[in-house]
Design an enzyme around this catalytic site. Structure first.
Site, PDB file in Angstrom:
ATOM      1  N   ARG B  13       0.849  -1.193   0.133  1.00  0.00           N
ATOM      2  CA  ARG B  13       0.099  -0.013   0.019  1.00  0.00           C
ATOM      3  C   ARG B  13       0.899   1.067   0.163  1.00  0.00           C
ATOM      4  O   ARG B  13       1.037   1.847  -1.049  1.00  0.00           O
ATOM      5  CB  ARG B  13      -0.851   0.244   1.265  1.00  0.00           C
ATOM      6  CG  ARG B  13      -2.039   0.978   1.033  1.00  0.00           C
ATOM      7  CD  ARG B  13      -1.868   2.403   1.435  1.00  0.00           C
ATOM      8  NE  ARG B  13      -1.011   2.759   2.828  1.00  0.00           N
ATOM      9  CZ  ARG B  13      -0.771   3.716   3.119  1.00  0.00           C
ATOM     10  NH1 ARG B  13      -0.699   4.937   2.427  1.00  0.00           N
ATOM     11  NH2 ARG B  13      -0.330   3.972   4.317  1.00  0.00           N
ATOM     12  N   ASP B  14       1.523   1.574   0.979  1.00  0.00           N
ATOM     13  CA  ASP B  14       2.204   2.743   1.189  1.00  0.00           C
ATOM     14  C   ASP B  14       3.490   2.838   0.292  1.00  0.00           C
ATOM     15  O   ASP B  14       3.804   3.833  -0.306  1.00  0.00           O
ATOM     16  CB  ASP B  14       2.818   2.882   2.730  1.00  0.00           C
ATOM     17  CG  ASP B  14       3.385   4.167   3.092  1.00  0.00           C
ATOM     18  OD1 ASP B  14       3.381   5.149   2.201  1.00  0.00           O
ATOM     19  OD2 ASP B  14       3.917   4.293   4.274  1.00  0.00           O
ATOM     20  N   HIS B 213       5.648   3.794  12.960  1.00  0.00           N
ATOM     21  CA  HIS B 213       5.569   3.982  11.739  1.00  0.00           C
ATOM     22  C   HIS B 213       6.853   5.110  11.324  1.00  0.00           C
ATOM     23  O   HIS B 213       6.356   5.951  11.057  1.00  0.00           O
ATOM     24  CB  HIS B 213       4.409   4.353  10.798  1.00  0.00           C
ATOM     25  CG  HIS B 213       4.321   4.200   9.525  1.00  0.00           C
ATOM     26  ND1 HIS B 213       3.621   3.437   8.836  1.00  0.00           N
ATOM     27  CD2 HIS B 213       5.001   4.979   8.628  1.00  0.00           C
ATOM     28  CE1 HIS B 213       3.960   3.595   7.439  1.00  0.00           C
ATOM     29  NE2 HIS B 213       4.761   4.829   7.236  1.00  0.00           N
ATOM     30  N   HIS B 215      10.052   6.460   9.622  1.00  0.00           N
ATOM     31  CA  HIS B 215      10.784   6.522   8.114  1.00  0.00           C
ATOM     32  C   HIS B 215      12.185   6.988   8.423  1.00  0.00           C
ATOM     33  O   HIS B 215      12.653   7.407   9.512  1.00  0.00           O
ATOM     34  CB  HIS B 215      10.107   7.694   7.258  1.00  0.00           C
ATOM     35  CG  HIS B 215       8.945   7.280   6.760  1.00  0.00           C
ATOM     36  ND1 HIS B 215       8.313   8.158   5.438  1.00  0.00           N
ATOM     37  CD2 HIS B 215       7.882   6.696   7.111  1.00  0.00           C
ATOM     38  CE1 HIS B 215       7.287   7.413   5.066  1.00  0.00           C
ATOM     39  NE2 HIS B 215       6.676   6.553   5.918  1.00  0.00           N
ATOM     40  N   CYS B 246       5.639   9.416   1.210  1.00  0.00           N
ATOM     41  CA  CYS B 246       4.602  10.052   1.024  1.00  0.00           C
ATOM     42  C   CYS B 246       4.418  10.991   0.013  1.00  0.00           C
ATOM     43  O   CYS B 246       5.488  11.973   0.125  1.00  0.00           O
ATOM     44  CB  CYS B 246       4.307  10.773   2.618  1.00  0.00           C
ATOM     45  SG  CYS B 246       2.967  11.656   2.592  1.00  0.00           S
ATOM     46  N   ASN B 255      10.671   5.216   3.768  1.00  0.00           N
ATOM     47  CA  ASN B 255      10.164   3.939   4.733  1.00  0.00           C
ATOM     48  C   ASN B 255      11.218   3.264   5.162  1.00  0.00           C
ATOM     49  O   ASN B 255      11.917   2.905   4.397  1.00  0.00           O
ATOM     50  CB  ASN B 255       8.951   3.114   3.854  1.00  0.00           C
ATOM     51  CG  ASN B 255       7.820   3.504   4.069  1.00  0.00           C
ATOM     52  OD1 ASN B 255       7.125   4.053   5.194  1.00  0.00           O
ATOM     53  ND2 ASN B 255       6.829   3.560   2.658  1.00  0.00           N
TER      54      ASN B 255
END
Lengths: 319, 319
Positions: B13-14, B213, B215, B246, B255
């Protein structure tokens, strides 16, 4: 928590020796000047190993003669043996009484296989050579730093016994080294391992006698530095932009990038004496000199922000 | 120390939503299957935002219908509003009673500017939309995860007040989210900051309600994860190979790579249920599918070792 952390810059030595291109002396001096301008006070900038081994650093004699002296700035040059020490002393003589302050550094691996591939000697033979270096260097008024490479894992032998690393570090300190830097040459170390090793070593040494030289080969360098900070260490090695690795350790790309280290330290409130903007300038210069993008992440993030004309990411703002 | 750590995989997804190329459904399913085969038990694999916003994930309906069910495996899909929830429920209906287990996820930024650029709403308007999502999702038997983005710094506003992050996390938990993941969207967080925020938040929540989460934009992701582990957290988000970032946060490459996270966790002795070799296989597949080298460091180190035919770097061996 330590108020001050010393960032020990290895780019002009450990970094450049692993670049395919051989930089001219003038460009090496330009890089050193940029690092000094950023406020770095320890810069490793030469190696008196055989020029046949490492042509990238074959001009270390002239480099050391030309290093710009500065009151707070100490340079360091690798010195593996008596001929190397003679070269360093000759270069310092040439530089004269107003020349730069340059320490010597000696290095040994914690694993026999890596040591043999690195210097073609057993560990004991390596220490025998140190007898011709460390004592005479100290007698000549030089300071000597020691390295233990592959301290957290060997690309040939795998796991490394922490007891062996501790014994080697103590042996180097007993010879008169002012500090021993533990090298994670191929970036295999993880936090529990670093914590255990430091806990045992610091029961026998003072924190200022120990430094960490972590590689970021698997992304874990700053986590390991954090463990070092928590254990009381205050000196960490890094390479501008992440230049360099180890030519004898396959897959060992990934010196910890100085900008990544400094970004974390500034964000944590440590004093480093380093200007963030000028450090990024030095990283940008290093990229131009070697003609390629360097792997340092904070460098790339900051340069992208500059290109976009955005407010820079100020590490102090995120405390 | 937590014996088990859940690695929450966001690559499909991300990661993929930030790739220029739009992968065909079959390739997305191939990637998901490789991640499941590696032992990952949480895989974020779809987004029911408007297909016009993120064409890379426009096929999330068909993707969710086709996700292979597995007893221990829960998927997650982003659901920003009522139409998104309707799409997720329709896809689950299509998959039928023997279909995959899929949680919903909702997201909000801790900074107004980032939130507006991300979803064109104020934070309060975003929560108003959550009223049409979270309650109905829970009523329909779905689990809902929450995200607070820019929790450690905003690319537009700079520092973010930890009190605001804590309030938003509590608000999401009060709505019924089973867990809130704190996103360091542009990789500005450093360890003291993470420690302070977690210390305050965990005074009011249980550790299993909080995930990180991080980065790796500035190389600090694993140091921040280490702080999270020490604070008692046991869920960390990561993206295979370091896919993604993002799209609305300039400079926000990076990420945390799943392989880097897992290498550290295995090296520290945590149980993850993940096969190191199969995880690297999944990373290699991700590279093939997107047609470029990914930034994950442990992935590159391991693939280099495989190419050279050398003994792989076994994270378990370096404990």
């Amino acid at each position: 928590m330590a108020p001050h952390v010393t960032v020990y810059e290895v780019g002009p030595r450990d970094g450049l020796q692993n670049e395919p291109a051989v930089l001219p002396l003038e460009e090496k001096l330009e890089l050193v000047a940029a690092l000094a301008a950023a406020g770095l006070q320890r810069i490793e900038a030469g190696s008196f190993v055989s020029p046949r081994w490492i042509p990238q650093l074959a001009d270390s004699d002239r480099l050391v003669e030309s290093l710009p002296p500065s009151p707070e700035l100490r340079y360091v040059a690798l010195v593996p043996n008596a001929p190397g020490l003679a070269r360093l002393r000759r270069a310092l003589d040439q530089a004269g009484a107003n020349g730069p302050a340059v320490d010597a550094a000696v290095f040994v691996s914690a694993s026999e296989t890596h040591n043999r591939k690195n210097v073609n000697k057993t560990i004991d033979e390596t220490f025998a050579a140190f007898d011709e270096v460390v004592g005479p260097a100290l007698a000549a008024g030089l300071r000597v730093r020691g390295y233990v490479s592959t301290a957290f894992g060997c690309p040939y032998e795998g796991p490394v016994d922490p007891g062996r690393v501790i014994a080697l570090a103590q042996r180097l300190l007993a010879l008169g080294c002012y500090q021993v830097s533990l090298g994670d040459t191929v970036g295999l170390g993880t936090p529990n391992q670093v914590r255990e090793l430091l806990s045992r070593l610091l029961a026998r040494t003072r924190p200022e006698q120990v430094a960490l030289h972590m590689h970021d080969t698997r992304g874990c360098a700053l986590a390991n530095v954090l463990v070092g900070l928590e254990a009381g260490l205050a000196t960490f090695d890094a390479s501008i932009g992440g230049l360099g690795g180890c030519p004898y350790a396959p897959g060992a790309s990934g010196n910890l990038a100085t900008e990544d280290l400094v970004h974390m330290l500034l964000g944590m409130g440590y004093e480093t004496g380093i200007s963030w903007e000028r450090l990024v300038d030095a990283g940008a210069l290093a990229q131009r000199l070697v003609g390629r993008a360097l792997p340092g992440k904070a460098l790339q993030a900051e340069l992208a922000a500059r290109t976009a004309g955005r407010t820079r990411s100020d590490p102090l703002a995120s405390r």
